[in-house]
Design a protein around this motif. Sequence first.
Motif, PDB file in Angstrom:
ATOM      1  N   UNK A 287       3.390   5.956  -2.749  1.00 36.98           N
ATOM      2  CA  UNK A 287       4.596   6.680  -3.142  1.00 36.98           C
ATOM      3  C   UNK A 287       4.681   6.834  -4.655  1.00 36.98           C
ATOM      4  N   UNK A 288       4.239   5.840  -5.384  1.00 37.89           N
ATOM      5  CA  UNK A 288       4.227   5.951  -6.846  1.00 37.89           C
ATOM      6  C   UNK A 288       3.291   7.083  -7.276  1.00 37.89           C
ATOM      7  N   UNK A 289       2.159   7.219  -6.596  1.00 35.56           N
ATOM      8  CA  UNK A 289       1.250   8.322  -6.899  1.00 35.56           C
ATOM      9  C   UNK A 289       1.898   9.670  -6.559  1.00 35.56           C
ATOM     10  N   UNK A 290       2.625   9.729  -5.439  1.00 40.64           N
ATOM     11  CA  UNK A 290       3.334  10.956  -5.074  1.00 40.64           C
ATOM     12  C   UNK A 290       4.364  11.306  -6.140  1.00 40.64           C
ATOM     13  N   UNK A 291       5.110  10.310  -6.585  1.00 37.14           N
ATOM     14  CA  UNK A 291       6.129  10.545  -7.606  1.00 37.14           C
ATOM     15  C   UNK A 291       5.516  11.084  -8.893  1.00 37.14           C
ATOM     16  N   UNK A 292       4.366  10.503  -9.287  1.00 39.87           N
ATOM     17  CA  UNK A 292       3.738  10.926 -10.534  1.00 39.87           C
ATOM     18  C   UNK A 292       3.385  12.412 -10.497  1.00 39.87           C
ATOM     19  N   UNK A 293       2.894  12.876  -9.357  1.00 39.64           N
ATOM     20  CA  UNK A 293       2.555  14.293  -9.258  1.00 39.64           C
ATOM     21  C   UNK A 293       3.770  15.171  -9.086  1.00 39.64           C
ATOM     22  N   UNK A 294       4.738  14.723  -8.316  1.00 38.96           N
ATOM     23  CA  UNK A 294       5.897  15.561  -8.007  1.00 38.96           C
ATOM     24  C   UNK A 294       6.822  15.723  -9.206  1.00 38.96           C
ATOM     25  N   UNK A 295       6.948  14.672 -10.000  1.00 39.34           N
ATOM     26  CA  UNK A 295       7.885  14.723 -11.112  1.00 39.34           C
ATOM     27  C   UNK A 295       7.241  15.147 -12.426  1.00 39.34           C
TER      28      UNK A 295
ATOM     29  N   UNK B 242       0.829  -1.213   0.000  1.00 36.61           N
ATOM     30  CA  UNK B 242       0.000   0.000   0.000  1.00 36.61           C
ATOM     31  C   UNK B 242       0.858   1.255   0.000  1.00 36.61           C
ATOM     32  N   UNK B 243       1.941   1.238   0.787  1.00 33.20           N
ATOM     33  CA  UNK B 243       2.819   2.405   0.844  1.00 33.20           C
ATOM     34  C   UNK B 243       3.511   2.621  -0.495  1.00 33.20           C
ATOM     35  N   UNK B 244       3.948   1.527  -1.114  1.00 24.96           N
ATOM     36  CA  UNK B 244       4.595   1.648  -2.421  1.00 24.96           C
ATOM     37  C   UNK B 244       3.644   2.260  -3.438  1.00 24.96           C
ATOM     38  N   UNK B 245       2.398   1.821  -3.423  1.00 29.51           N
ATOM     39  CA  UNK B 245       1.414   2.375  -4.355  1.00 29.51           C
ATOM     40  C   UNK B 245       1.205   3.864  -4.096  1.00 29.51           C
TER      41      UNK B 245
ATOM     42  N   UNK C   3      12.505   8.926  -4.216  1.00 29.05           N
ATOM     43  CA  UNK C   3      13.545   7.915  -4.357  1.00 29.05           C
ATOM     44  C   UNK C   3      13.063   6.551  -3.912  1.00 29.05           C
ATOM     45  N   UNK C   4      12.254   6.521  -2.846  1.00 27.89           N
ATOM     46  CA  UNK C   4      11.700   5.237  -2.393  1.00 27.89           C
ATOM     47  C   UNK C   4      10.748   4.666  -3.440  1.00 27.89           C
ATOM     48  N   UNK C   5       9.986   5.536  -4.097  1.00 33.74           N
ATOM     49  CA  UNK C   5       9.109   5.068  -5.170  1.00 33.74           C
ATOM     50  C   UNK C   5       9.923   4.495  -6.320  1.00 33.74           C
ATOM     51  N   UNK C   6      11.076   5.100  -6.619  1.00 31.71           N
ATOM     52  CA  UNK C   6      11.945   4.580  -7.676  1.00 31.71           C
ATOM     53  C   UNK C   6      12.460   3.187  -7.326  1.00 31.71           C
ATOM     54  N   UNK C   7      12.698   2.957  -6.032  1.00 36.37           N
ATOM     55  CA  UNK C   7      13.132   1.629  -5.597  1.00 36.37           C
ATOM     56  C   UNK C   7      11.988   0.636  -5.726  1.00 36.37           C
ATOM     57  N   UNK C   8      10.778   1.061  -5.277  1.00 40.36           N
ATOM     58  CA  UNK C   8       9.635   0.152  -5.282  1.00 40.36           C
ATOM     59  C   UNK C   8       9.163  -0.175  -6.690  1.00 40.36           C
ATOM     60  N   UNK C   9       9.152   0.824  -7.566  1.00 44.62           N
ATOM     61  CA  UNK C   9       8.641   0.613  -8.915  1.00 44.62           C
ATOM     62  C   UNK C   9       9.369   1.546  -9.867  1.00 44.62           C
ATOM     63  N   UNK C  10      10.538   1.126 -10.375  1.00 44.48           N
ATOM     64  CA  UNK C  10      11.323   2.007 -11.254  1.00 44.48           C
ATOM     65  C   UNK C  10      10.535   2.394 -12.498  1.00 44.48           C
ATOM     66  N   UNK C  11      10.748   3.631 -12.934  1.00 43.93           N
ATOM     67  CA  UNK C  11      10.121   4.091 -14.170  1.00 43.93           C
ATOM     68  C   UNK C  11      10.851   3.524 -15.378  1.00 43.93           C
TER      69      UNK C  11
END
Length: 668
Positions: free
Chosen positions: A552-560, A547-550, A607-615
């Motif tokens: 963080x991936x959403x956070x990354x999508x908005x932040x980047x 759940x946390x990884x999911x 960075x944690x999202x990149x570890x959990x699910x690299x783009x």
Amino acid sequence: MSAPAADPRQYDYSRPERECDIVMKGGITSGVVYPHAICELAQTYRLVNVGGTSAGAIAAAAAGAAEAGRASGGYKKLAELPDWLGAGTNLLSLFQPQEKTKRLFSVLVASLGRGGKVGRVTAALLRGYWVAALVGALLGVLIVGLAIWLASGAGLVLAAVAGVLVAAVGAVGGIGVGVYRDLLRVPDNCFGLCSGLGDPGPPALTPWLADLIDELAGREKTGSPFTFAELEQAGVHLELMTTNLTQRRPLRLPWVRPELFFFDPAALRQLFPERVIQHLERNPPPDVEDEAEARDWRLLCWLLEPLRPLPLPANLPIVVGARLSLSFPLLLSAIPLHAIDWSRKHNQEAIAEWRTWLHDNPDGDPDGEGAPARRPYAEMCWFSDGGISSNFPIHFFDAPLPRRPTFAINLRGFHPDYPQSSDESQNVYLPERSVGGLLEWWYRYPDEGFGRLKGFGESIVRTMQNRVDEAQMRAPGYRDRVVHVSTSEVEGGMNLNMPTPVIDSLTARGRAAARRLLDRFARPPQQAGDLSWDSHRWTRYRSSIAAIADLLVQVRAGYQASSPQVEGERTYAQLIQRAPREHPRAYQFVRAAQRNLAKEFTEALVGAADVAKPLPPEEAPDENRPPEPELPPEPAALIAPQEATSEPEDLAEGAPRPQPEARIVPRA
């Protein structure tokens, strides 16, 4: 683990080896399940966090007090409670109606239980409203009398039958009018048939509960009531749920901001023992350190007199919190507190006038000439049963990675394929496998008659009430710690007049439920089966990181996001780094160091999202980043065959189902 003794009153509670939390569901008289269940657990576990709603709030308050008084025999006293409830009419006598609601209460009691309801209710209506029935029947009686006097033959028979029918309809109408008039008086009793207080004699619910809490905690029953702070000092944290009907939202007790609410001592004296009211009056919240804020607060308290501010959460008596949570709708009176609606222009303008006056006249007399005439006014907020909004707050004390188990005891009906058994251990269900407890629980309607319509309406209400709780208890990391206790139509619920054998059966069922939990979670690791404390923690870990990884991936999508959709908008990174006082000005960082910390923390999350699910390379942000340090390769012998793949891993793969999601929600 040795077999437990037969009588919880004889248990040794002096050496708990583990710690646990516990949450208990509401259900009015179903709470008789809980005392021995708690005692059973208390041999092995020290209670740290305790929570409940409605009848579960009574059990939670009693459990917390018993834990605080463990050394002075708190649990042994708690173990005696079912015997007291089952003796004579003690359970029923806790619910004492007031004079204006006695007739309605007698009708309610007559409707309880199975078989003969129509006869019992009819008899109760005739006993309570015989005068109204007689007045309503007078016209029909007059017709019969005139028929006997004036008519004969077939005319006499027809007139007599018509008179009897008119008398019957009139009697029913008279009773209906009497019931309607009594219903209109219920709001005057704070929307309840019973206030919680009663006449001298058998104890009514609220004073009984106040005395019980003090006794279990090892306190005198004549002094100040046991408070949340004293419970915390004993190492126990208690949380309860109540419902603010006026604002239509749930609130957790003890609440974070008690200064929002004031109380009327005269009104609460109709609902609480005098010693509780005196405690509330003697413990107002202290002034804040800021002198200007303290002056405003003192002004507000003066303007709202004779209302008084509630104590801070630490000084709130536990019995007040429990009573706020267990105000069973219509059966028990709701609790009136007061708050100011600051959206009203009158209140905004009135307090502004008073603040201006106070600034210009720091030593002025508020009652003297020149003081503002208008005052802000506080409106009544009605607090009723916590079960209205959450009857099974299983989310209490939840943690992504729990350090101790949070046991939950659910109350529900019997499954059609598993009817009630004389062996109480068979009337309890705890999932035996990881996939256990995943199937939906069905609430079926009766097949015919008025019961179908009643069942449909009840389902609407219960769905609104329990939709979140029902979904939560089937989530992974929840369902394996929820023990389900089945109850029949004549057990628990609104059955205020349960006979002793029924109370004994429910008590034994509670012990059986606790033993299931003990066998699951207190079992030595070498004896662990499919489910255990270790398996529970592993399930929570697997669910949480997915759940946390999911999230963080959403956070990354908005932040980047490389560029805003509208020209002139800024990215999140640019918003973080904007200059002080630059738009938007709300919620700005108070210091540059805080802004830098936010940037560093956000980039760590990305960075944690990149570890959990690299783009994939084509979606990677267009920026120059220093290369990550390479880790030494693992020996090939340590890599499992299925892991030797070039595909990116997904933490959600193989995670427990249904997969939970991490969300930001307001704290009730």
